[in-house]
Motif scaffolding. Structure first.
Motif, mmCIF file in Angstrom:
data_model
loop_
_atom_site.group_PDB
_atom_site.id
_atom_site.type_symbol
_atom_site.label_atom_id
_atom_site.label_comp_id
_atom_site.label_asym_id
_atom_site.label_seq_id
_atom_site.Cartn_x
_atom_site.Cartn_y
_atom_site.Cartn_z
ATOM 1 N N GLU A 170 0.806 -1.214 0.000
ATOM 2 C CA GLU A 170 0.000 0.000 0.000
ATOM 3 C C GLU A 170 0.844 1.272 0.000
ATOM 4 O OE1 GLU A 170 -2.294 -0.326 3.551
ATOM 5 O OE2 GLU A 170 -0.608 0.089 4.881
ATOM 6 N N LEU A 171 2.140 1.139 -0.193
ATOM 7 C CA LEU A 171 3.028 2.297 -0.131
ATOM 8 C C LEU A 171 2.838 3.193 -1.353
ATOM 9 C CD1 LEU A 171 5.346 3.832 1.189
ATOM 10 C CD2 LEU A 171 6.935 2.280 0.044
ATOM 11 N N THR A 172 2.533 4.478 -1.112
ATOM 12 C CA THR A 172 2.411 5.471 -2.173
ATOM 13 C C THR A 172 3.120 6.748 -1.734
ATOM 14 O OG1 THR A 172 0.298 6.312 -1.328
ATOM 15 C CG2 THR A 172 0.198 4.550 -2.981
ATOM 16 N N LEU A 173 3.794 7.410 -2.674
ATOM 17 C CA LEU A 173 4.500 8.643 -2.345
ATOM 18 C C LEU A 173 3.539 9.726 -1.887
ATOM 19 C CD1 LEU A 173 7.114 8.876 -5.252
ATOM 20 C CD2 LEU A 173 7.482 8.077 -2.920
ATOM 21 N N LYS A 174 2.391 9.832 -2.511
ATOM 22 C CA LYS A 174 1.430 10.884 -2.196
ATOM 23 C C LYS A 174 1.002 10.840 -0.745
ATOM 24 C CE LYS A 174 -3.184 12.562 -3.401
ATOM 25 N NZ LYS A 174 -4.375 12.334 -4.268
ATOM 26 N N ASP A 175 0.802 9.661 -0.208
ATOM 27 C CA ASP A 175 0.278 9.533 1.152
ATOM 28 C C ASP A 175 1.354 9.647 2.225
ATOM 29 O OD1 ASP A 175 -2.296 9.207 0.224
ATOM 30 O OD2 ASP A 175 -2.161 7.011 0.141
ATOM 31 N N TYR A 176 2.592 9.272 1.936
ATOM 32 C CA TYR A 176 3.573 9.115 3.007
ATOM 33 C C TYR A 176 4.846 9.952 2.868
ATOM 34 C CZ TYR A 176 0.735 5.067 4.255
ATOM 35 O OH TYR A 176 -0.304 4.247 4.626
ATOM 36 N N LEU A 177 5.051 10.619 1.746
ATOM 37 C CA LEU A 177 6.311 11.329 1.534
ATOM 38 C C LEU A 177 6.384 12.605 2.364
ATOM 39 C CD1 LEU A 177 8.985 11.603 -0.010
ATOM 40 C CD2 LEU A 177 7.723 12.883 -1.772
ATOM 41 N N LYS A 178 7.510 12.775 3.078
ATOM 42 C CA LYS A 178 7.823 13.992 3.812
ATOM 43 C C LYS A 178 9.189 14.491 3.315
ATOM 44 C CE LYS A 178 4.348 13.754 6.858
ATOM 45 N NZ LYS A 178 3.737 12.497 6.377
ATOM 46 N N THR A 179 9.317 15.779 3.102
ATOM 47 C CA THR A 179 10.567 16.340 2.599
ATOM 48 C C THR A 179 11.120 17.374 3.569
ATOM 49 O OG1 THR A 179 9.364 18.026 1.323
ATOM 50 C CG2 THR A 179 9.935 15.973 0.190
ATOM 51 N N SER A 180 12.427 17.496 3.606
ATOM 52 C CA SER A 180 13.097 18.494 4.443
ATOM 53 C C SER A 180 14.342 18.978 3.717
ATOM 54 C CB SER A 180 13.455 17.924 5.818
ATOM 55 O OG SER A 180 14.335 16.820 5.681
ATOM 56 N N ALA A 181 14.849 20.131 4.149
ATOM 57 C CA ALA A 181 16.027 20.710 3.512
ATOM 58 C C ALA A 181 16.691 21.663 4.491
ATOM 59 C CB ALA A 181 15.647 21.447 2.228
ATOM 60 N N GLU A 182 17.959 21.985 4.215
ATOM 61 C CA GLU A 182 18.665 22.959 5.036
ATOM 62 C C GLU A 182 19.806 23.586 4.249
ATOM 63 O OE1 GLU A 182 20.001 20.759 8.391
ATOM 64 O OE2 GLU A 182 21.792 20.031 7.404
#
Length: 362
Positions: free
Chosen positions: A174-186
């Motif tokens: 059931e893994l989908t990028l839309k539902d579970y993706l979190k992004t960070s940057a610095e």
């Protein structure tokens, strides 16, 4: 992977680690990387300072909290309800690894990967639908990051990093990028004032304080004497260091950790919701020991106290993210967690000492 390649990778990671909560960095030769350019030696500044511990290329970590109370305000019904119980188990584990894609004194590009897992058990899971949904459910994080360390000259340097993580209770089917993706940057720009003092200013976009937000950061690394120093990336971490010997280091300070999971409920709430976002922010005063076991193999022991700042469940569909942490979201369940002591154990690989001596002698 050959031993030589692994060792080279560990050495390349030293400047990168300063941009992360973990692992801490190790200094290169003295305080700079040296390159021969057109018959001249040119020094390049890096954010690490003399006295820091060894860089970590592969890290295995396990952490366990003692029992603590949880009290929940349930806003998925009218009138609002309450529930409470004891969390009998809260355990976390992760594996992290880093490898150089480009390794030159004036430019380093590092690829990092990580896998994290967190689990909960409750004394009375039937006290709330939330407890039943979290009971023995693995909350997972699979992440990858790309970091660029750019020494500009003998004084100036900068670090840029982007990271993507899949956070939640997903299974492979059931893994989908839309539902579970979190992004960070610095991005951090810094100055190397001396071999024992480096500092920098920058910004981070991430989930340290629960929701995705942009906030300023101050990097401050300083060694005051052969024994004492400080390593910080304020406000997320401040750590004081005591060098007992080249093989033993002691640390004391605090960290602020933020976790953010997307959860698909096995059992819906009373208002029919089947998806929630779990936001967790905690402050940890801590002490830590790092000790060499054998040349390239070290272990770490850490203990402290977890103060929970927030542990709230948000309706995923109503969540709106603002760049500076603004925006509205419906807190469907507001949880209050009791403080709890914690302990962790860690094994990590570092560059072999013989290889370091050969590198410095060149």
């Amino acid at each position: 992977m050959s031993a030589a390649l692994l060792t080279a990778g560990l050495l390349a990671l030293a400047p990168l680690a300063m941009a992360q909560v973990y692992p801490p960095p190790a200094p290169m030769k003295g305080d700079t990387a040296v390159a021969d350019q057109v018959g001249q030696n040119k020094e390049f500044a890096v954010p690490s300072v003399v006295g820091m511990g060894p860089s970590k290329g592969l890290v295995l970590h396990y952490e366990r909290l003692s029992q603590f109370n949880i009290k929940s305000e349930l806003r998925d019904r009218e009138p609002q309800g309450e529930a409470s119980t004891t969390v009998t188990k809260n355990a976390r584990a992760f594996v992290k690894a880093y490898a150089p894609l480009w390794n030159h004194p004036h430019l380093k590009v590092i690829l990092g990967v990580n896998y994290d897992r967190e689990e909960f058990n409750f004394k009375d899971p039937n006290a709330s639908v939330l407890y039943r949904n979290l009971e023995e459910k693995g909350l997972k994080t699979i992440g990858t990051q790309l970091a660029v360390i750019r020494p500009v000259d003998a004084v100036h340097w900068y670090i840029a990093r982007v990271k993507g993580e899949l956070n939640g209770d997903y299974t492979s089917s059931e893994l989908t990028l839309k539902d579970y993706l979190k992004t960070s940057a610095e991005f951090i720009y810094g100055w190397k004032k001396s071999p024992t003092f480096a500092w920098g200013l920058g910004v981070q976009l991430g989930y340290t304080f629960g929701r995705q937000s942009l906030y300023p950061v101050l990097l401050y690394n300083r060694t005051f004497s052969p024994q004492w120093g400080v390593e910080s990336l304020f406000p997320a971490r401040v750590t004081f260091r005591y060098n007992v010997s080249p093989k033993t280091l002691l640390f004391a300070g605090y960290t602020v950790d933020g976790l953010n999971y997307n959860i698909k409920l096995r059992e819906p709430l009373q208002n029919g919701l089947r998806t929630l976002i779990l936001r967790e922010t905690e402050v940890k005063p801590r002490v830590r020991l790092e000790r060499e076991i054998y040349d390239f193999l070290w272990f770490g022991l850490e203990g402290g106290y977890r103060y929970n700042y927030s542990f709230n469940n948000v309706d995923q569909n109503s969540n709106t993210r603002g760049l500076f942490g603004t925006g509205s979201s419906d807190k469907t369940i507001v949880n209050t967690l009791g403080g709890a002591p914690y302990a962790s154990v860690e094994l990590f690989l570092v560059p072999p000492r013989k290889f370091l001596k050969k590198t410095i002698s060149k």
